[in-house]
Structure formats: C-alpha cells, structure tokens
Scaffold this motif. Structure first.
Motif, short mmCIF file in Angstrom:
data_model
loop_
_atom_site.label_atom_id
_atom_site.label_comp_id
_atom_site.label_asym_id
_atom_site.label_seq_id
_atom_site.Cartn_x
_atom_site.Cartn_y
_atom_site.Cartn_z
N ARG A 96 8.93 4.03 3.76
CA ARG A 96 9.84 3.76 4.85
C ARG A 96 11.25 4.28 4.57
O ARG A 96 12.04 4.44 5.48
N GLN A 97 11.54 4.49 3.31
CA GLN A 97 12.87 5.00 2.99
C GLN A 97 12.74 6.46 2.64
O GLN A 97 11.99 6.82 1.73
N ASP B 212 0.58 5.72 7.31
CA ASP B 212 2.01 5.60 7.03
C ASP B 212 2.60 6.94 6.61
O ASP B 212 3.68 7.32 7.04
N ASN C 73 0.76 -1.42 -1.03
CA ASN C 73 1.90 -2.15 -0.52
C ASN C 73 3.20 -1.45 -0.92
O ASN C 73 4.07 -1.19 -0.09
N SER D 118 3.52 1.98 0.79
CA SER D 118 3.82 1.88 2.21
C SER D 118 5.28 1.47 2.43
O SER D 118 5.97 2.00 3.29
N LEU D 119 5.73 0.55 1.61
CA LEU D 119 7.12 0.11 1.79
C LEU D 119 8.09 1.20 1.38
O LEU D 119 9.12 1.40 2.00
#
Lengths: 1094, 328
Positions: free
Chosen positions: A700-701, A733, A693, A696-697
């Motif tokens: 994104r940045q 991802d 988690n 993956s988050l």
C-alpha cells in the motif's frame, strides 16, 4: 631384623655401647650405638628411650668445642632414636628441643648463622622435625605454652634464617618444612587434631612470630628463581598456613576485648605476647596486604606451574579462613585467582576453576558485602581502564584482561546487580564493552559482494545459522571475542534483564556509533539471560522468568525492526537506490509527526560513504543474528513473534548484499530449528498468512513496494501450490498497486509477476505444457510419418504421381493455391475449437485467471519506454501464455489483444527485444498457431524479409566493426528467431519460400560469421518443416552430385545448381545439404530426394 | 497537520467467503486469548485467535447459509449466531466443544440482525424480526419464551424491520427497542407494553443500521442513501432529528459506536470505513483498504483502552483489523 624384642635383651645389648659412648665421645662410638639400635625393636627401645638418649645428650652438652662430624652423628643418632620412639615427657621434649636448637645457635654476638657444615644443619633440622613428630599426644602442647615462647621464637628465627640464607636447596626446603611442623600445620595426618581452644592458644602464640615469619617468607617467595620451585612452593604454603591460622576469622571473633592477664611470674613473657584485638588485626592486615601483594605479584608470573598452583591454594585458603580479616588484600588475591583461570597449565586452570566455583558455591562473596564491594571496586577500576588497555595491549594482554573481567563478574554472581544498580559502574562497564567491540568497517568487499542474480532456493543455504565472522578494530584474536561474549552472557545471566536491556537500548538509540555494538551486546545478554552458552560458577538465585524474557525480546525486536534501524543504505545500486532513497525520506517524514527523535536522525544523516554502508550492512547482520538468537532462546514461543519478525527477515533474505542475505538465511535456519519447522519451506508455508499480511500492507505504500515484492518473490520461490489461495489474494493487491504506479514501479512489479508466473507454471503449468508438447511432437511425428511412408517402390512413385496430377488439376481448375492452403489450415483449427468451447463454459481455474490478469497488464507494459521493462514483460508474457495453454478460448482473445504490441516489438525494437519477442511468438504459436500464422505472414514477415534483404548487402560489405552496430544485432536476432518461429507456426509454403529467399543471401561467405551461422539455423529449421523444398532450394544453388533417375522413362534430373562454379554460397550450402542428408538418414524417413523432382 | 490514515494493523484472510458479521471477545483477564468471531457467507463462523491471527476453530451450524449475526452471551464460551437458514443458534464453546445447544427458528427471510440485551445474570432478551413482514418478536433467552410481539399499527406501511437495537437506560429499568424499517423510519418501542412510543422518518431509503447512545440519548442511523442521520430522544420519549451528515458515497451497511461512545465507525458500500467523532460527528478518518463493500464494523471490548481494536469485514473476504484513536 629386630633381634632384641624384649627391653631386657635390648638393654643387655645397648648397655656396653652406651657406657662406651658416655666415656669417650667419638664418632666411632656413636656409630656403634647406631648400629646396635638397628637391632632393637621399637617397643623395646621405647622402654630404653631415656637411657639411650642420655649418652647422646650428654655428649651434646659437654662444654667446649666439638667436632662437627661428631655433632652430626650425635644428632643423627638422636633422630633415629626419636624416629622409633615417642617422647612422652614434657620436660624431655623441651630439653631435647632446646638442645637441638642450640646445636645451630650462632656464636654469641655474631648475628649470623653459625658457620657450620651443611650436613650438620640438615641433620639438626631433620632431628627437630623427627622430634616434633615423636612427641606423644598432648605432650607437644607443652611447647606451646606462653612460657616456652622464647624457645619457640629462637627455633623459628633459626629456621627462618636457614631457609632464607642457606644456599642448599635441601636445607631451605627442610627448614621450611620443619617450620611448618613447628607451627602445627604439618601436612601429614599423624597429628592429633587440635580443638578450638588449643588452636586459639596457638594462634595467640604465633601471632608474635607472624611479622617475622611473613616478612622472611615473602622475601623467600620473591627471591631468586634459581632457588628452585620447591622452595618457593613450601614458602608459599607455610605463608598461607601461618597467616590463615593467626588471622583466622573464627579465632579473631573469639578474642576478648582486653588482653588476658597472665600470672605474675610470666610478666616478661606477657610483654612478648600479643593481643589480637581489632587494632592489631587492622594494622597487621594492612601490613600483610603489602606482603600479599608482593607475593601475588611475584608468584602469579612464576614460570613454574606448581608455584602458580600453590598461589591458587593460597588464595583459596585465605579466602576460606580470613575473608573478613584480610578483606583489603582480596582485590589482589582475587585478581590473581581470576587471572589464573586462563593459565596455560591445565592443572592450574582446573584447580583455579574449582576454587572459584567453591567460592561461589559457598556464597562467600554473596554473603560478604565487603568482598562484593572489593570486587565491584576492582570491576570499576578495570572497566575504567578497559578501553585504554584494549587499545594498548596486544591480543594476549587483552585475553588476560578480559578473563580478569569475566572472573570478577562470575565471582560476583548474583551480586552483579549491586554493581549494575550503580549508575557509574554500569556506565563504565557498558562504555568499555561498547568501545572494545567496535567493528572494523573499512572493508570494501562487504559492500561490493553481491548475491549472484537468481537466488537459489533457500534450502541450499540453510545450515545452522552461524555468526558471520566479524572484524574488530581493536583486536583480531577470536579468543578475545569469545571472552567478550562470555562477559555479556554472564551479565545477562545474573543481571537484571530489564535494567540491562533498557540501558543498552539507550546506548543503541543514543548514537549510530554505538548501535552495532549495543545490538551485539543485547543479543548476547539475551542469550545469557536464557542461560544459553553461559559458563557460570553458581546458579542464579531466581529462575528465569519466561514472560520477562519475552517482554524484553519483544521490545528489542521492535527496536531492531523499526523503520529507521532496519532499512538502511547498503548499496548504491542504480536499480535500488532511488526507491530506497525516496522511501527513506518518506519513512522519516511519516515518523516525524509522531516521534521527535527522528528529526534528529534526519538532520544527522551522514553522506553515504562506503564506510557507512559497510557499517549499515553490519548493523543489519547483527540485528538479524539477534533475531536468530531470540528464536533460539524462546524456542516454540517464538512462533508468536513470527507475526512481526518473519516478514522483515525474509525481506533481508532477498537482499542484494551477499552478507545480509546470507545472514538472513542463517537466521531463517535458526528460526526453523527453534520453532520446530523441518525446513525453511515449511516455515514459509506455514506462516504464509503472516507474510501475505505483511506484503499486502506494504504494497500500500509506494516506497515499501520494492521490498514487499522482494518478500513475495522469496515466498513464492519457497512454497508450493497449497499457497495459491493466499497468493491469489496478494497478487490482486500487486496488480492493483501496479495499476496505480505503472510509471515508477513497473520494473519492480514485473519481477514479482515474473516470479509469480514462474511459480504458477511450476505448480500448475508443467503437466499441461508437457502434454501439449507431447501433442506437438505427436503431430510432428504423424506428419513425418505420413510424409515418410514412401518406400522407394515403383508403385509408390506411381501413386505419388497420380496424386500429384490430380492435385495439380484441382489447383489449376477452380481452386487457387492460396485457398487450398487456407483450407488445410482450417482443418486443425476446427479441431480444438469445440474442445476449448467446452472448457470455456467451465469457470477458469484461479491460477489461469491470475495468468490472464497478469497478461492483461503485460499488454499495457509491452510498449514501456525502458528496454529492461520490455524484456521483462516479454518474459512474463511467455509464462502467461504457457499458463493459459490449456484454456485456448481465453488465450486467443488475449493473443488478439497482445498482437499489435507484439508486432511492434518484432518489427522495430531493440535486437534483444526482437529475440525475446520471437520466443514469445514461438510459445504462443504452440497453441494459437493458426491464429498467428496468417497475421504473422501478413503483418510481420514482409517487413522482416524486406529488411533482411535490404540489409544483406550492407552487412556483406561491412568490416569487423559492424558487429557492434544495432543493425547487425537486429539482423542476427531476426535470423536467430525466424527459423524456430517458422517451424512452430507451421508456416505455409509461400511464406517459407519468402523466408528461405531472404535468408539465402546470408549464407554467403561474405557475411559476418555469426550471421552465417544464424542463417544456417534458419535453414536447419526449415529442413524440419519441409525437407524436400529446402533440399530443392539448396540444390538449386549448388549441387555437388548428379542424380540418376531410377527408371529410364523418367527425365534426367537437371538442377540449376549442378555444375555451377564454386561461389560465396557453396560452403554453407554444402554444409547444410550434408546436415540434411544426415537428418534424413537418421530420421524416420528414408531419403526423399527421389520423390521430389520438379 | 493531519496524519495520513494508518494501514490496518493486520488483515485476517482465510474465510474464503464474504464476511458479514464480526464480534470481539477480548475482555477476559490475562491468560485468556482475545478472540474475534466472524460470520461469513459460506455459513461458517470463524473463531480468530488475535494473538496468532489465525483461525482457532471454524463452526459450521447454518447449513452453509450466510451467517449475518454473531454475539457472545456473557463469556466467550457461549455464542449466539443468526443465519440465512432462518435459524438463531446458541453455541456452547467451553472446553473445546463446538456444539449447538439450542436454536430458534425465526421464519424471517430478511437480513435483519437480532439484538441481544442482558437483563439479569444468565437471562437475556432478544429482539428479532418475526415471520410476518412487519413484526418484531422479543424472546427471553435461554428459555425461549416469547415476551411480546411488536406490530405496527394497521396501515403504517413501515415495511420489514431492517435493524434492531434493544437497550435499557439502566440495569433493571424498562427495556426499549429501536427498530429501523424498510421505509426509512426509526421506531421506538416500549417492550413491556408492546406499543410504539415514537416514530421518526429519517431516511428515504431502508434503514440499514443504527446504533444508540443511551447516556446522551442520541442515536445514529445509516441507510442506502448518502446521509447519516443523528436523532435524539427527549424526555417525552419522542424521537427527533438532531442533525444529518452528508456522505460522499451512498450506502452504509453498518454503524457502530465504540463502547466508550467517543467515536463511531461506519461500513460503506464504497469499500471504505469512516470514523467520526461522536460528539459533533466530526469526520476523523477514512480507512481505505478493502476492495469491495464493507459489510460490518466492530469495536473490541479490550479492558485497557490502548489495546482496543476496530475490525471490519468485507465482501472481498478479508477482515481488516485497525488500531486507531486508541489513546483518546
């Protein structure tokens, strides 16, 4: 030897001596009496007590100067009588008392002690001592009536003078002991216990003597050390006994408001009597305070431990009995007590601890507001002075100062909160702690120490997370740190956790200067709050509320792991700094909208110096240690927090700075232990969903991608195939993130892809790869067997020739050489195809699918501008190929697509890349050898051989500097890779010849040694593929020996290398031939030379 | 300056199938663990513990056929689920049980989610698409007695019902049903009389989802086209188009108004979740996380507004959980 048991018999025996003594008072007579007394039983003597005493007392009372010796023997005799009997009459007691005292009375008007011999003084003191003990029952109390006040006073002053002024230790001690008996505080148990009223009465009486006694005693205590510790000990004991009696809270509480009127006849005495009213109490306490201060000061540093022990007793006694009346003195007393906690003598230490514990247990402090005030006052002044003391004192001094602080806190116990609620106290204390705990951040090594590159599996580093050794600015002694730790823990244990956490969090965010210390303190506070490793004197009142603790911990964790506090500059690595930097700014920019304080951070951002980095490293370490502490404190409860905490910790475990990664590993171990996981692997496996988690988050940045990839890296390294579904998810991802940022993040992601592929190969690839290898070797062996089955028999030779002839015929007839080669090529090609077609119908397993997806990206990245990236890509590519081995018909199209890019790497890239590309090609050749063979011989080989040929003269001529040139490296790489590639690709004869031709010149002794070696390696590989032709080729160059044909019908062997003069190639060729011979001899084949004439 | 859209607060993985429906149950008092129910294509209903973010239980009751509607009835212990096996199951989850207590065979082959309305303590009305194509049936639960069947007029050609919303103005008043049909129209039904009150043709394509705010008497519907349609209900019980909102990409699979009726979320076929202010339909945010069609969006029923969450389930097998506009 009681000879005379009955009074009558005794009387008979004693009478003559008594009469004799009464008549003439000589030493001799007294001695006789004494001798006779020895033979009289106690009971008999009791009857005759007064009778026997009479001549003795008479002798004492005879006016006029007396011999000292006589006096002494008289007194001794009296004392022996008294020792055996008891005094039952009040008058007798009083008379004896006064008579004995008079013996020592100084000559009138002299004001000094009587100039008597020491023996006499001692005898008198002892006699007094005995007298007091022989007084029967209530009789003794008759001495303590107001009416006998003058007498008592006389005795007291007499004894005090002796104790103070005599030189002999014995006298001093006896006098003090005698005084002790006199004030009814004898140590022995024989005395009747006084009831309250009697005690009160005595207290009233002794109050008159208190000033005199206490002053004299304090002088004795502070006196010369040479007087011996026993004197001092006795003096201290007497001091606290008398003070404890007179100033006892219990007694003072019962004192009536106004002075009791005594009967008129005692009016003079009444003036002497003291009324212990509140005024008196106050003024006396003040005076005593001064004396106590003096006493404490001199005896707390007394070299003899018994004195210090007695001091502890003094504090104990006074605290127990006079906690109200002497409250002003307690700051000294407690200071002494607390200071003695760390005495060098263990007995003093343990007693001190016990006393402290006793004080806490009886809640003397907790119930006594005044005492608590005193303590908090002390605390305040100590806290104020603390930074200064820490600066100026040496380590020993610091230890004692800090143990004092610790002692105050412990004594305050639950009352700490009163102190903490006062803002000034809290501020003082916290500032002091923060200042003392300042770290030394000048060490450059910490910044420089990097983790060695491929980090091993986490298990190795997993010991119980020990705190990293810290270096402080103001002290070096470990003990000091331990004390500070205890101070914080005790604060946490008793104090209001929310208040403390809030306060120190405030300090934490207030300034970067305080941050590390505040974090350290917070960690310890939490430990203390949980009661871990706290030394306390009394249990806290309210049990720990786990929810509160959890709440505090959660908020601290949030703060620790905030972007601004968790991601700090720790290195100026070229590889890492640029993304970190951008991330820092990005992070701040994002925060700027929401939190105003971040603006402040932005503006105050200091330039990055080693010192800052060191400080940052420490801050991260301390925070990591904190996480470990919190885990330990919460135990299994911490599992819930793993959701937010595990990812950041793992991130740090992958940090390049050694200290940070080590600390993080320790933290992981702590978490494992606390949450009940068997190993770090277990921890990661079971919480991989949380990690995924986070990864993956963060992917994104753009800015967080490097870190996310680091975590993924660590995660992959430490888990197993069960993780695949999750990994698959997150790799998608990664890939999509990569797709969006090929330019900036390629190298970061390649690292991840590399570790992903390594993991996959490890989880799934191994068996198939091995299998494949098995297949390969099988193939090789069968071929070897087929080739090596020739026994050197004539039939076989014959058959060989027949075959050869027929083959030649075919060759010369309708089929050209090349086609034949192709045909043989196609045979193995046909084989795997149906096989792989079947595989193709089944859906590709997900791990292979992943490998294919990754390979796809590699194709794009193969031509990346940066060499580093290209190298990494080649590595990843190799792994992908390994992974896709069992799935030939997926691999082939991919290989087809990879080919053009790979050719470029092989032909015109940096030597390093060439070498890697060769490796990839080798791996690729294992599966799609046939596919590659032709392309290789068509696209690559000509270029390589021609470049080798053209470069050869250059390198042959070149000097030593040449080995640093790119051309050299390229040659070397090609030569190093070519051999194994030829072997792997199972190249055709013509290609092999091309290779051999190109490499032959590199066997020249003129070539640089390295190139020679590399060329040798090519030939060694060729020997494996086709030993015969290699032999022939080499022998053509140089042949050391002649060969006799086995049969005379055969033509003699004529090789062009025979008999040639030695040339530049000879050495290497001979070496190779030798190797070939060895190989043939040890290998499954027998020598084949004879089977291969041309 | 607008802030960049946030990341999901967390992402739930592990359904191993596309997620079709979500339902929160977080209203309980403190010791109760907040839960999220998710129904996925492989027929499982997962019960997610929102404290640990892990699956507490997985319920298997629809024969591995896609579950496309999950609702709680009262507390978190009674659950209703609807699956492609044409069954609606009632679950008893109390004290760790995972049993189907009762089930209704719908015989409906479409995707139309049923709609549940609590009419009294322990009594619910449920609207569901029935066997014959255009009909909607209203049942009373838990007795399963049929209340009525709503048939469109002959020749209306509405097609299958696509989405249903059962509501009542206030407790005790007449229950009313809003149904979106295949031909793009929304019909208001009076349940007790069993007749259509109003019909509004608001989409060219089938209505995929609708939600209704009974206080403002306004509703919103989305279809497979690029338009969101907002319509209102006047005193005469007539539906009329109030406003339409053009979207960038076509296809809305779910629309949900937050319980406080301040914002609404749409699940888009373009993989995005869109947040709008309900009052003026002001676009507030586009949440871009999923990598496939978003099937459903759901707001949590946390008692404190600060904790409120938004969850979205997608074809990419993930459930993203967001904390957005929690303060407003």
């Amino acid at each position: 030897m009681a000879v005379f048991d009955t009074p009558q018999a005794a009387f008979g025996a004693l009478r003559p001596v008594c009469v004799q003594l009464t008549r003439t008072q000589t030493v001799e007579n007294v001695r006789q009496l004494q001798a006779h007394l020895a033979g009289v039983s106690g009971a008999a003597l009791q009857e005759l007590q007064e009778y026997v005493l009479f001549p003795l007392r008479f002798a004492l009372r005879v006016p006029g100067p007396k011999q000292e010796r006589l006096l002494q023997s008289l007194v001794q005799c009296i004392s022996s009588v008294l020792a055996a009997t008891c005094v039952k009459k009040q008058e007798l007691l009083q008379e004896l008392f006064s008579e004995l005292c008079t013996c020592l009375a100084p000559p009138p008007n002299s004001g000094k002690a009587a100039p008597l011999s020491e023996e006499l003084k001692l005898a008198v003191i002892q006699a007094l001592h005995t007298l007091m003990h022989s007084a029967y029952g209530d009789v003794i109390l008759s001495l303590y009536q107001p009416s006998s006040l003058p007498l008592l006073g006389f005795a007291v002053s007499l004894l005090l003078t002796l104790a103070e002024q005599e030189k002999a230790k014995q006298i001093k001690i006896s006098a003090l002991e005698c005084l002790q008996v006199l004030v009814l505080q004898c140590d022995c148990q024989e005395h009747r216990h006084l009831d309250e009223d009697e005690e009160q009465q005595c207290g009233d009486l002794f109050a008159s003597f208190l000033p005199g006694i206490s002053i004299a005693l304090s002088r004795i205590i502070a006196g010369d050390i040479k007087q011996g510790h026993k004197t001092t000990v006795s003096a201290i004991r007497l001091f606290y006994l008398i003070v404890g009696l007179v100033m006892a809270d219990k007694q003072l509480a019962r004192i009536p408001k106004s002075k009791e009127k005594l009967p008129v006849e005692h009016s003079r005495i009444s003036e002497l009597m003291i009324h212990r009213g509140s005024d008196w109490t106050k003024s006396t306490a003040e005076k005593l305070s001064i004396l106590l201060h003096k006493v404490v000061e001199s005896s707390s540093v007394h070299p003899h431990w018994k004195v210090r022990l007695e001091l502890v007793e003094l504090v104990h006694h006074l605290l127990r009995n006079c906690s109200q009346s002497l409250v002003d003195s307690f700051s000294h007393l407690l200071k002494a007590l607390v200071g003695l906690v760390n005495d060098e003598n263990s007995e003093v230490q343990s007693r001190c601890n016990k006393v402290l514990q006793g004080i806490s247990e009886q809640r003397i402090v907790a119930q006594n507001r005044a005492l608590a005030d005193v303590l908090s006052e002390n605390l305040h002044s100590l806290a104020t002075a603390l930074p200064r003391l820490m600066n100026s004192q040496d380590d020993m001094g610091k230890v004692s100062t800090l143990s004092l602080l610790l002692g105050y806190l412990k004594l305050l116990g639950p009352k700490i909160n009163i102190v903490l609620h006062s803002m000034s106290h809290l501020q003082r204390l916290s500032k002091a702690l923060v200042q003392v705990l300042e770290l030394d951040v000048t060490d450059v090594k910490i910044v420089e120490a990097r983790r060695s590159e491929p980090p091993g599996p986490l298990q190795q580093g997993v010991q119980k997370g020990r705190c990293q050794k810290k270096y402080f600015r103001f002290f070096t002694e470990e003990k000091v740190f331990q004390l500070l730790q205890q101070v914080c823990r005790v604060l946490g244990y008793y104090g209001n956790l929310y208040l403390l956490v809030d306060h120190f969090m405030g300090l934490y965010s207030e300034s970067g200067l305080y941050r590390k210390q505040a974090a350290m303190i917070l960690n310890e506070l939490v430990m203390g709050a949980a009661g871990v490793g706290v030394d306390f004197l009394q249990e806290r009142e309210a049990a720990l509320n786990v929810d509160d603790l959890k709440g505090s911990i959660t908020s601290i964790l949030d703060e620790y792991m905030d972007q601004a506090n968790w991601y700090l500059f720790t290195s100026v690595d070229s590889e890492e700094s640029s993304p970190e930097q951008s991330e820092q700014h990005l992070g701040l920019a994002v925060r700027a909208g929401g939190v105003s304080s971040s603006v402040l951070l932005l503006s105050s951002e200091p330039p990055v110096t080693t010192r800052t980095m060191n400080s940052n490293i420490w801050q991260i370490c301390i925070q990591l240690e904190g996480v470990g502490c919190f885990a330990a404190v919460l135990g299994k409860e911490f599992r819930l927090l793993l959701l937010s905490a595990l990812y950041p910790v793992l991130e740090k475990a992958g940090d390049r700075t050694l200290l940070i990664s080590e600390t993080a590993l320790g933290t992981l171990a702590d978490i494992c232990e606390a949450c009940g996981y068997d190993s770090v692997q277990c921890l990661i496996n079971e919480n991989s969903d949380y990690l995924v988690n986070g990864i993956s988050l963060n992917l994104r940045q753009l800015a967080y991608q490097p870190r996310a990839s680091q975590v993924l890296d660590t995660m992959l390294r430490n888990s197993d195939a069960s993780l695949l579904p999750l990994v698959e998810d997150v790799i998608q991802d990664v890939l999509s993130a990569l797709d969006q940022s090929y330019n900036s993040q390629a190298s970061t992601f390649l690292r991840v892809l590399h570790s992903v592929m390594t993991a996959l190969v490890q989880w799934f690839g191994m068996p198939s790869a091995e299998e494949h290898q098995q297949r390969q070797t099988d193939k090789g062996q069968s071929r070897a067997l087929s080739q090596g089955q020739h026994k050197v028999t004539s039939q076989e030779v014959e058959r060989f020739f027949l075959d050869y002839v027929s083959q030649k015929r075919i060759a010369e007839g309708d089929l050209p050489d090349l086609e034949e080669e192709e045909e043989t090529d196609e045979v193995p090609l046909a084989n795997p195809e149906p096989n792989s077609d079947m595989e193709g119908e089944a859906p590709l397993p997900s791990h292979a699918q992943l490998a294919r997806d990754v390979m796809e990206r590699c194709i794009h990245l193969l031509s990346d501008g940066s060499l580093r990236v290209r190298l990494k890509v080649l590595d990843v590519l190799e792994l992908c190929v390994t992974m896709l081995h069992p799935h030939g018909n997926h691999l082939l199209p991919m290989a087809h697509r990879v080919w053009p890019a790979l050719v470029t790497r092989l032909v015109g890239d940096d030597p390093l890349a060439v070498l890697r590309a060769f490796k990839v090609l080798c791996t690729l050749a294992q599966t799609c050898g046939d596919f590659l063979r032709q392309r290789f011989s068509k696209d690559v080989l000509p270029k390589l051989t021609s470049s080798l040929l053209s470069q050869a003269p250059v390198s042959a001529r070149a000097g030593p500097v040449y080995s640093h040139t790119l051309a050299f490296k390229l040659q070397l790489a090609v030569l190093q890779g070519l051999g194994s590639l030829c072997e792997r690709l199972d190249m055709g004869e013509s290609d092999l010849n091309k290779v051999a031709d190109a490499c032959l010149i590199y066997l020249s002794a003129k070539q640089p040694v390295k190139l020679q070696e590399a060329a040798q390696s090519v030939f060694l590989h060729l020997m494996h593929v086709d030993p015969d032709s290699t032999w022939l080729l080499l022998s053509e160059v140089c042949c050391p020996e002649g060969y006799e044909p086995p049969h005379p019908s055969l033509r003699p062997v004529k090789l062009s290398g025979m008999g040639r003069p030695r040339n530049e190639l000879t050495d290497n060729v001979l070496l190779l031939l030798h190797r070939l011979q060895q190989q043939e001899a040890t290998g499954p084949r027998s020598s084949t030379q004879e089977a291969s004439p041309s | 300056m607008a802030l960049p859209p946030p990341d999901p607060q967390f992402v739930l993985r592990g359904t191993s199938a596309p997620v079709h429906t979500l339902h929160f149950s977080c209203g309980g008092p403190e010791p109760d663990i907040p839960l999220l129910f998710s129904g996925s294509e492989n027929g499982f209903i997962h019960v997610w513990n929102l404290k640990t973010h892990r699956v507490d239980r997985a319920l298997d009751g629809h024969g591995r056929k896609s579950v496309y509607c999950v609702e709680t009835m009262g507390g978190k212990d009674r659950l209703l689920s609807q699956g492609r096996d044409q069954r609606i199951c009632l679950w008893d989850l109390a004290e760790g049980r995972t049993s189907v207590t009762d089930s209704v065979f719908t015989e409906h082959v479409g995707f139309c989610r049923c709609s549940l309305l609590k009419v009294a303590q322990g009594r619910w009305l449920m609207a569901m698409a029935a066997r014959s194509l255009e009909e909607v049936q209203i049942l009373e639960l838990p007795s399963k007695t049929s209340v009525c069947t709503l048939k469109p007029e002959v020749g209306a050609k509405l097609g299958m019902p696509m989405c249903l919303k059962l509501w009542q103005l206030s407790c005790g008043s007449q229950p009313v049903l809003l149904a979106g049909y295949e031909d793009g129209s929304v019909v208001l039904w009076n349940v007790s009389m069993g007749k259509a009150l109003s019909q509004l043709n608001c989409h060219q394509e089938p209505v995929m989802s609708l939600d209704f705010d009974s206080e403002k008497a306004k509703g919103i519907s989305g279809s497979s086209e690029k338009v969101l349609s907002i319509w209102s209900l006047n005193e005469q019980q007539n539906l009329q188009v109030y406003k339409t909102h053009e979207l960038v990409n076509a296809g809305i699979s779910d629309i949900t108004l937050r319980p406080d009726k301040k914002i609404l979320a749409t699940a888009g076929w373009d993989h995005r979740i869109r947040i709008f202010g309900w009052k003026k339909l002001k676009p507030l945010a586009v949440l871009d996380y999923h990598t496939a069609t978003v099937h459903c969006v759901s707001f949590s029923d946390h008692s404190t507004p600060r904790d409120r969450l938004l969850a979205a389930g997608s074809r990419d097998q993930r459930i993203s959980v967001w904390s957005i506009y929690a303060q407003t």
